[in-house]
Design a protein around this motif. Structure first.
Motif, PDB file in Angstrom:
ATOM      1  N   LEU A  47       3.527 -18.160   1.667  1.00  0.00           N
ATOM      2  CA  LEU A  47       4.878 -18.707   1.773  1.00  0.00           C
ATOM      3  C   LEU A  47       5.074 -19.877   0.820  1.00  0.00           C
ATOM      4  N   ALA A  48       4.137 -20.814   0.821  1.00  0.00           N
ATOM      5  CA  ALA A  48       4.262 -21.996  -0.030  1.00  0.00           C
ATOM      6  C   ALA A  48       4.212 -21.626  -1.507  1.00  0.00           C
ATOM      7  N   THR A  49       3.356 -20.679  -1.861  1.00  0.00           N
ATOM      8  CA  THR A  49       3.283 -20.221  -3.249  1.00  0.00           C
ATOM      9  C   THR A  49       4.606 -19.585  -3.663  1.00  0.00           C
ATOM     10  N   HIS A  50       5.170 -18.800  -2.784  1.00  0.00           N
ATOM     11  CA  HIS A  50       6.467 -18.175  -3.083  1.00  0.00           C
ATOM     12  C   HIS A  50       7.534 -19.241  -3.322  1.00  0.00           C
ATOM     13  N   ILE A  51       7.585 -20.227  -2.463  1.00  0.00           N
ATOM     14  CA  ILE A  51       8.546 -21.321  -2.633  1.00  0.00           C
ATOM     15  C   ILE A  51       8.304 -22.015  -3.973  1.00  0.00           C
ATOM     16  N   ALA A  52       7.050 -22.291  -4.269  1.00  0.00           N
ATOM     17  CA  ALA A  52       6.709 -23.007  -5.500  1.00  0.00           C
ATOM     18  C   ALA A  52       7.062 -22.212  -6.754  1.00  0.00           C
ATOM     19  N   GLU A  53       7.018 -20.901  -6.677  1.00  0.00           N
ATOM     20  CA  GLU A  53       7.319 -20.065  -7.843  1.00  0.00           C
ATOM     21  C   GLU A  53       8.807 -19.744  -8.014  1.00  0.00           C
ATOM     22  N   LEU A  54       9.592 -19.888  -6.987  1.00  0.00           N
ATOM     23  CA  LEU A  54      10.995 -19.454  -7.054  1.00  0.00           C
ATOM     24  C   LEU A  54      11.809 -20.060  -8.196  1.00  0.00           C
ATOM     25  N   PRO A  55      11.589 -21.295  -8.617  1.00  0.00           N
ATOM     26  CA  PRO A  55      12.375 -21.783  -9.768  1.00  0.00           C
ATOM     27  C   PRO A  55      12.187 -20.957 -11.043  1.00  0.00           C
ATOM     28  N   THR A  56      11.065 -20.232 -11.153  1.00  0.00           N
ATOM     29  CA  THR A  56      10.871 -19.405 -12.350  1.00  0.00           C
ATOM     30  C   THR A  56      11.835 -18.221 -12.389  1.00  0.00           C
ATOM     31  N   TRP A  57      12.443 -17.910 -11.248  1.00  0.00           N
ATOM     32  CA  TRP A  57      13.443 -16.841 -11.244  1.00  0.00           C
ATOM     33  C   TRP A  57      14.681 -17.249 -12.039  1.00  0.00           C
ATOM     34  N   ILE A  58      14.912 -18.535 -12.177  1.00  0.00           N
ATOM     35  CA  ILE A  58      16.015 -19.010 -13.024  1.00  0.00           C
ATOM     36  C   ILE A  58      15.719 -18.631 -14.466  1.00  0.00           C
ATOM     37  N   THR A  59      14.496 -18.841 -14.894  1.00  0.00           N
ATOM     38  CA  THR A  59      14.102 -18.443 -16.250  1.00  0.00           C
ATOM     39  C   THR A  59      14.228 -16.936 -16.409  1.00  0.00           C
ATOM     40  N   MET A  60      13.776 -16.203 -15.410  1.00  0.00           N
ATOM     41  CA  MET A  60      13.876 -14.749 -15.463  1.00  0.00           C
ATOM     42  C   MET A  60      15.327 -14.300 -15.615  1.00  0.00           C
ATOM     43  N   ALA A  61      16.243 -15.026 -14.991  1.00  0.00           N
ATOM     44  CA  ALA A  61      17.664 -14.672 -15.083  1.00  0.00           C
ATOM     45  C   ALA A  61      18.156 -14.691 -16.526  1.00  0.00           C
ATOM     46  N   PHE A  62      17.611 -15.581 -17.340  1.00  0.00           N
ATOM     47  CA  PHE A  62      18.100 -15.726 -18.711  1.00  0.00           C
ATOM     48  C   PHE A  62      17.206 -15.076 -19.756  1.00  0.00           C
ATOM     49  N   THR A  63      16.016 -14.660 -19.383  1.00  0.00           N
ATOM     50  CA  THR A  63      15.098 -14.086 -20.365  1.00  0.00           C
ATOM     51  C   THR A  63      14.869 -12.593 -20.176  1.00  0.00           C
ATOM     52  N   THR A  64      15.437 -12.028 -19.106  1.00  0.00           N
ATOM     53  CA  THR A  64      15.322 -10.586 -18.867  1.00  0.00           C
ATOM     54  C   THR A  64      16.676 -10.054 -18.409  1.00  0.00           C
ATOM     55  N   GLU A  65      16.801  -8.752 -18.409  1.00  0.00           N
ATOM     56  CA  GLU A  65      18.011  -8.112 -17.883  1.00  0.00           C
ATOM     57  C   GLU A  65      17.761  -7.505 -16.510  1.00  0.00           C
ATOM     58  N   GLU A  66      16.476  -7.352 -16.172  1.00  0.00           N
ATOM     59  CA  GLU A  66      16.129  -6.786 -14.874  1.00  0.00           C
ATOM     60  C   GLU A  66      14.667  -7.034 -14.573  1.00  0.00           C
ATOM     61  N   LEU A  67      14.334  -6.842 -13.316  1.00  0.00           N
ATOM     62  CA  LEU A  67      12.950  -6.804 -12.874  1.00  0.00           C
ATOM     63  C   LEU A  67      12.804  -5.514 -12.087  1.00  0.00           C
ATOM     64  N   ASP A  68      11.842  -4.711 -12.499  1.00  0.00           N
ATOM     65  CA  ASP A  68      11.551  -3.445 -11.817  1.00  0.00           C
ATOM     66  C   ASP A  68      10.154  -3.561 -11.217  1.00  0.00           C
ATOM     67  N   PHE A  69      10.090  -3.678  -9.901  1.00  0.00           N
ATOM     68  CA  PHE A  69       8.804  -3.810  -9.222  1.00  0.00           C
ATOM     69  C   PHE A  69       7.908  -2.594  -9.446  1.00  0.00           C
ATOM     70  N   ALA A  70       8.508  -1.428  -9.721  1.00  0.00           N
ATOM     71  CA  ALA A  70       7.712  -0.219  -9.951  1.00  0.00           C
ATOM     72  C   ALA A  70       6.919  -0.315 -11.255  1.00  0.00           C
ATOM     73  N   SER A  71       7.486  -0.951 -12.268  1.00  0.00           N
ATOM     74  CA  SER A  71       6.784  -1.049 -13.551  1.00  0.00           C
ATOM     75  C   SER A  71       6.175  -2.428 -13.789  1.00  0.00           C
ATOM     76  N   ALA A  72       6.568  -3.415 -13.008  1.00  0.00           N
ATOM     77  CA  ALA A  72       6.032  -4.779 -13.154  1.00  0.00           C
ATOM     78  C   ALA A  72       5.795  -5.356 -11.766  1.00  0.00           C
ATOM     79  N   PRO A  73       4.736  -4.896 -11.081  1.00  0.00           N
ATOM     80  CA  PRO A  73       4.489  -5.372  -9.721  1.00  0.00           C
ATOM     81  C   PRO A  73       4.309  -6.895  -9.669  1.00  0.00           C
ATOM     82  N   TYR A  74       4.767  -7.476  -8.588  1.00  0.00           N
ATOM     83  CA  TYR A  74       4.681  -8.923  -8.388  1.00  0.00           C
ATOM     84  C   TYR A  74       3.228  -9.314  -8.175  1.00  0.00           C
TER      85      TYR A  74
END
Length: 173
Positions: A44-71
């Protein structure tokens, strides 16, 4: 105020509160979970700590596909590692909240698992989701800490623990 500036301010405000909450985790409780269906504190804490990187993902990718890029999350084993991860992630997220990205906020962004669309939104929508998830999971962590009898810091005003401390300090005067 531009949305980019608004999101920048929100990330900074929520980071201050999140930092206080993450710092309260006892180092010997990272494996603890309140229920078998619940994440342990480490996850849980790791997930919270990593969530700000989703902002970067918003501007550096067009999508995230868990099937081809597992978390594949990073894991922290103690508060020092956790805080380093959080600070790195928050700086990463802030790096994309720049005026040049204002015009890109309405561009489409998709979260999927193969052919299954999980989220169909915009870059702005993903930034909002990232900020909301930080708040949501931080509250979840607050419940974990409460169950462990760890005093909870206030989020949007004083917590019951802070009020209790203030009242006992006033009574002592």
């Amino acid at each position: 105020m531009s949305l980019i500036n608004f999101y920048f301010e929100q990330l900074n405000q929520e980071s201050a509160t999140t930092r206080k909450m993450l710092q309260r985790i006892p180092n010997d409780k990272y494996d603890w979970a309140p229920h078998v269906k619940s994440m342990d504190i480490r996850r849980l804490a790791t997930h919270i700590a990593e969530l700000p990187t989703w902002i970067t993902m918003a501007f550096t990718t067009e999508e995230l596909d868990f099937a081809s890029a597992p978390y594949s999350p990073e894991y922290a084993d103690n508060n020092e590692q956790l805080m380093q991860l959080f600070e790195k992630s928050a700086e990463d997220g802030r790096s994309q909240l720049i005026p040049e990205n204002e015009s890109r906020l309405n561009e489409k962004w998709v979260l999927r698992n193969g052919d299954t669309i999980l989220v169909d939104t915009t870059r702005s929508g993903l930034v909002r989701i990232a900020l909301s998830q930080i708040i949501h999971h931080r509250a979840q962590l607050g419940v974990y800490l409460r169950l462990l009898n760890v005093p909870i810091p206030g989020s949007y005003g004083p917590s019951a623990d802070e009020m209790e401390f203030q009242q006992s300090a006033e009574a002592a005067v």
